[in-house]
Write a protein that holds these residues in place. Structure first.
Motif, mmCIF file in Angstrom:
data_model
loop_
_atom_site.group_PDB
_atom_site.id
_atom_site.type_symbol
_atom_site.label_atom_id
_atom_site.label_comp_id
_atom_site.label_asym_id
_atom_site.label_seq_id
_atom_site.Cartn_x
_atom_site.Cartn_y
_atom_site.Cartn_z
ATOM 1 N N ALA A 1 -8.838 -22.636 -11.078
ATOM 2 C CA ALA A 1 -9.896 -22.720 -10.068
ATOM 3 C C ALA A 1 -10.700 -21.433 -9.963
ATOM 4 O O ALA A 1 -11.896 -21.454 -9.714
ATOM 5 N N GLN A 2 -10.062 -20.294 -10.150
ATOM 6 C CA GLN A 2 -10.769 -19.026 -9.995
ATOM 7 C C GLN A 2 -10.118 -17.950 -10.858
ATOM 8 O O GLN A 2 -8.991 -18.108 -11.333
ATOM 9 N N GLU A 3 -10.847 -16.876 -11.041
ATOM 10 C CA GLU A 3 -10.361 -15.801 -11.918
ATOM 11 C C GLU A 3 -9.420 -14.852 -11.197
ATOM 12 O O GLU A 3 -8.507 -14.302 -11.788
ATOM 13 N N ILE A 4 -9.646 -14.668 -9.905
ATOM 14 C CA ILE A 4 -8.835 -13.724 -9.143
ATOM 15 C C ILE A 4 -8.188 -14.458 -7.974
ATOM 16 O O ILE A 4 -8.876 -15.112 -7.183
ATOM 17 N N TYR A 5 -6.856 -14.353 -7.879
ATOM 18 C CA TYR A 5 -6.104 -14.930 -6.774
ATOM 19 C C TYR A 5 -5.620 -13.785 -5.890
ATOM 20 O O TYR A 5 -4.693 -13.059 -6.247
ATOM 21 N N GLY A 6 -6.283 -13.600 -4.754
ATOM 22 C CA GLY A 6 -5.909 -12.497 -3.893
ATOM 23 C C GLY A 6 -4.762 -12.856 -2.974
ATOM 24 O O GLY A 6 -4.707 -13.961 -2.422
ATOM 25 N N THR A 7 -3.840 -11.945 -2.813
ATOM 26 C CA THR A 7 -2.736 -12.130 -1.874
ATOM 27 C C THR A 7 -2.983 -11.265 -0.644
ATOM 28 O O THR A 7 -3.711 -10.269 -0.699
ATOM 29 N N THR A 8 -2.395 -11.651 0.466
ATOM 30 C CA THR A 8 -2.661 -10.971 1.723
ATOM 31 C C THR A 8 -1.924 -9.639 1.805
ATOM 32 O O THR A 8 -0.964 -9.382 1.077
ATOM 33 N N LEU A 9 -2.402 -8.804 2.739
ATOM 34 C CA LEU A 9 -1.798 -7.498 2.979
ATOM 35 C C LEU A 9 -0.909 -7.557 4.216
ATOM 36 O O LEU A 9 -1.117 -8.365 5.120
ATOM 37 N N LEU A 10 0.066 -6.662 4.238
ATOM 38 C CA LEU A 10 0.956 -6.532 5.388
ATOM 39 C C LEU A 10 0.748 -5.144 5.979
ATOM 40 O O LEU A 10 0.966 -4.136 5.308
ATOM 41 N N GLU A 11 0.312 -5.083 7.229
ATOM 42 C CA GLU A 11 0.031 -3.804 7.872
ATOM 43 C C GLU A 11 1.033 -3.559 8.980
ATOM 44 O O GLU A 11 1.196 -4.393 9.875
ATOM 45 N N ILE A 12 1.701 -2.427 8.926
ATOM 46 C CA ILE A 12 2.725 -2.081 9.919
ATOM 47 C C ILE A 12 2.393 -0.693 10.470
ATOM 48 O O ILE A 12 2.193 0.259 9.706
ATOM 49 N N ILE A 13 2.353 -0.595 11.789
ATOM 50 C CA ILE A 13 1.980 0.673 12.402
ATOM 51 C C ILE A 13 2.771 0.876 13.682
ATOM 52 O O ILE A 13 3.178 -0.099 14.336
ATOM 53 N N ARG A 14 3.036 2.090 14.017
ATOM 54 C CA ARG A 14 3.696 2.426 15.277
ATOM 55 C C ARG A 14 2.651 2.416 16.384
ATOM 56 O O ARG A 14 1.829 3.322 16.500
ATOM 57 N N VAL B 1 1.387 0.021 4.648
ATOM 58 C CA VAL B 1 0.559 -1.101 4.208
ATOM 59 C C VAL B 1 1.261 -1.726 3.015
ATOM 60 O O VAL B 1 1.455 -1.070 1.985
ATOM 61 N N GLY B 2 1.674 -2.977 3.170
ATOM 62 C CA GLY B 2 2.470 -3.606 2.125
ATOM 63 C C GLY B 2 1.808 -4.800 1.498
ATOM 64 O O GLY B 2 0.750 -5.277 1.934
ATOM 65 N N GLN B 3 2.444 -5.283 0.444
ATOM 66 C CA GLN B 3 1.996 -6.471 -0.254
ATOM 67 C C GLN B 3 3.023 -7.589 -0.024
ATOM 68 O O GLN B 3 4.071 -7.362 0.585
ATOM 69 N N LEU B 4 2.710 -8.766 -0.527
ATOM 70 C CA LEU B 4 3.632 -9.891 -0.456
ATOM 71 C C LEU B 4 4.039 -10.268 -1.878
ATOM 72 O O LEU B 4 3.480 -11.186 -2.492
ATOM 73 N N PRO B 5 5.002 -9.566 -2.468
ATOM 74 C CA PRO B 5 5.367 -9.791 -3.875
ATOM 75 C C PRO B 5 5.934 -11.189 -4.130
ATOM 76 O O PRO B 5 5.748 -11.739 -5.219
ATOM 77 N N TYR B 6 6.622 -11.761 -3.163
ATOM 78 C CA TYR B 6 7.160 -13.108 -3.362
ATOM 79 C C TYR B 6 6.018 -14.111 -3.546
ATOM 80 O O TYR B 6 6.036 -14.946 -4.456
ATOM 81 N N GLN B 7 5.024 -14.020 -2.673
ATOM 82 C CA GLN B 7 3.861 -14.894 -2.799
ATOM 83 C C GLN B 7 3.144 -14.657 -4.131
ATOM 84 O O GLN B 7 2.689 -15.597 -4.790
ATOM 85 N N MET B 8 3.065 -13.405 -4.533
ATOM 86 C CA MET B 8 2.425 -13.048 -5.794
ATOM 87 C C MET B 8 3.137 -13.734 -6.967
ATOM 88 O O MET B 8 2.501 -14.297 -7.865
ATOM 89 N N GLY B 9 4.467 -13.697 -6.961
ATOM 90 C CA GLY B 9 5.235 -14.323 -8.040
ATOM 91 C C GLY B 9 5.048 -15.824 -8.081
ATOM 92 O O GLY B 9 4.954 -16.424 -9.167
#
Length: 593
Positions: free
Chosen positions: A201-214, A176-184
């Protein structure tokens, strides 16, 4: 401005406050400290991050086992731990006991691998979740570890290139990963907006998750919840049986007691109408319990056509029965009010049942027209729709059967509901007009009880009816209870007082006979003469009472008569009362007393 990822809240919070006092905007990213004076947080929802790690474990191994955690001290990591535990709390997976989990790695790859090895050596362990990517930052060491403990399910947080390489080679079950480039990017945009005096506009800016599974080639069997009623329909069958037996029993009682004065005064014709209406309305409970549990498959056209007929029969039975019951109450009250109004004018009037059935005919015809239009134009059909939930592999895991029209059934239900409300309003108006009829045979009080109880059922039931629409079992139980109460209330509150009156009068007559036998046990002829004399007086009194309110034996017709002979009738009753007193005085002075 300053953007900082918080590793120690105690140290960082005073520094953020100092920067803000110096006019420097501060935002946090990746790891947050909510109690500080930072302007905004940019990054992943860490609690959801942990939940996704737990979800991957349940996806690949739904049968459960024992797992251990590898973690660290920063706030974001602790949020991930809480998320994992939350997701697995309702599964078959249990965390290893004691202080073995979570094992802290101090943000070090070697220590993280050592902690994982310690957990892997526990006999009960079947899966390990590292909520951060530390143990995989050294690809060679991780490969050796994964090879040695290949039977374990391994899940790791983050999705850096070295981790993706190990994933491609099959040395980890899921990431389960993050998107650090988008975060920056969002960090820089936020600070720029602050320096340009633009509103954030808001206090918290959420970034999406990356889910990888076999993804396994063979998925586990789909566990589909069809929400069929099963044994719950026994409730409906039981309630329907109670209504049918009571309505039939009260109908038979009405016919047997049709010559009794309390039944005559209550107009047997309308009492029978109420029994029939309740029987029809209560019968609607039976088709409510039909579903496709007995159908062979979704293509069983014959079965689904039969279920569609059952769907459409529910409004027919319910609304026609309901209208019959409450229009009967309206008609009988209207009849009484007409008689009372004519009596006040010293006039004789005969009101036959057919004279007040016009409102019933209009109401029942209106219902029938709406129901026919509904049945012909856009009838209810039994369909099965998918639920909102999916399993861990995004397969729909729930569905529910329901009755629905292809278009919209709202116009028909609203029209039928309006007709029903009109019926209730008319019945309440007549009950209000008859409120001053204070006799032992008056029903206005009990009809008022019915209306109040019905109002409570509607106020409580309708909101719950819509709230439970997504839960077929609860929705069915609620419909059954509403139909049962609406059927039961008129029966009990109309018939029980009459049965109680008949039984009480019978007991009084038995008591009189018992007293007579006690007083004149030795003198059979004398006793029979006195009893006959008392009964003749009683019959004369009843005969005089019936001059004001008489009932035809054959038709149940109520006749109201008030004329100028009322004063003479009262004098006669007073004279008869004096005769009774004389008889009782003579009896009390006899030797047999």
């Amino acid at each position: 401005g300053i953007a900082i990822s918080v590793s120690n809240s105690t140290i960082i919070e005073p520094l953020i406050s100092q920067a803000r006092q110096d006019g420097i905007p501060v935002v946090t990213f990746d790891s947050d400290t909510k109690e500080s004076e930072r302007l905004a947080y940019i990054g992943t929802n860490q609690f959801s991050f942990g939940q996704e790690l737990g979800k991957l474990l349940v996806q690949l191994a739904p049968n459960g086992g024992t797992y251990g955690l590898v973690a660290d001290d920063p706030p974001n990591i602790q949020e991930r731990v809480l998320g994992v535990r939350d997701r697995l709390s309702n599964s078959k997976w249990k965390e290893i006991g004691g202080e073995k989990s979570p094992a802290y790695c101090d943000d070090d790859t070697i220590i993280a691998l050592e902690k994982m090895a310690e957990l892997a050596q526990e006999p009960s362990i079947t899966a390990i979740i590292s909520v951060g990517g530390w143990p995989m930052f050294n690809g060679t060491l991780w490969r050796d570890f994964a090879t040695q403990y290949s039977k374990l399910k391994l899940f790791v947080g983050d999705s850096l290139p070295v981790q993706m390489d190990m994933m491609n080679k099959g040395f980890v079950n899921g990431l389960v990963g993050q998107l650090p480039y988008q975060m920056g990017q969002i960090v820089i945009d936020t600070l720029w907006n602050v320096t340009e005096n633009r509103t954030i506009a808001q206090e918290i800016y959420g970034t999406t998750l990356l889910e990888i599974i076999r993804y396994p080639l063979v998925l586990p069997p789909l566990r589909l919840n069809t929400h069929t009623l099963g044994d719950v329909r026994i409730i409906g069958i039981t309630f329907c049986t109670i209504i049918v037996l009571l309505s039939f029993g009260f109908l038979v009682w009405t016919w047997v007691q049709r010559n009794h004065r309390v039944v005559k005064a209550s107009q047997p014709f309308f009492l029978i109408m109420i029994c029939i209406g309740v029987f029809v309305m209560g019968s609607s409970i039976v088709p409510m319990g039909f579903d496709d549990e007995s159908c062979t498959d979704a293509n069983d056209e014959k079965c689904y056509n039969a279920l569609s007929v059952a769907c459409m029969s529910v409004p027919w039975l319910f609304y026609l029965g309901m209208t019959t019951v409450y229009s009967a109450l309206f008609s009988k009250l209207w009849r009484i009010n007409i008689i009372i109004a004519k009596a006040k004018k010293f006039a004789k009037v005969k009101i036959m049942p057919k004279d007040v059935l016009v409102p019933y005919a209009l109401l029942i015809t209106s219902n029938a027209i709406v129901l026919i239009c509904w049945t012909v134009i856009d009838p209810l059909r039994y369909i099965r729709v998918d639920g909102n939930g999916t399993d861990e592999w995004n397969r729909v895991n729930s569905s529910r059967g329901r009755c629905d029209s292809e278009g919209s059934s709202t116009p028909y239900t609203y029209t039928l509901g309006s007709i029903l409300i009109i019926t209730l309003v008319l019945a309440n108006v007549q009950a209000f007009r008859a409120r001053k009829v204070h006799t032992e045979l008056s029903e206005s009080r009990f009809i008022a009880y019915i209306m109040v109880a019905l109002l409570q059922v509607v106020i409580v039931g309708i909101p719950m009816f819509y709230l439970t629409n997504e839960d077929p079992v609860t929705h069915y139980a609620l419909k059954v209870i509403i139909a049962f109460l609406m059927s039961l209330l008129p029966l009990l509150l109309i018939f029980l007082p009459k049965i109680q009156f008949v039984v009480s009068e019978k007991r009084k007559n038995e008591d009189k006979a018992h007293v007579a036998r006690y007083l004149f046990g030795k003198g059979q002829v004398h006793r029979d003469g006195v009893v006959q004399h008392l009964e003749s007086i009683e019959e004369e009194e009843k005969s005089s009472d019936s001059d004001e309110e008489d009932t035809d034996d054959d038709t149940g017709m109520l006749v109201g008569v008030i004329d100028t002979t009322a004063i003479a009738q009262k004098s006669i009753r007073l004279h008869r009362s004096r005769r009774r007193i004389k008889v009782e005085t003579r009896l009390s002075g006899s030797k047999e007393t």
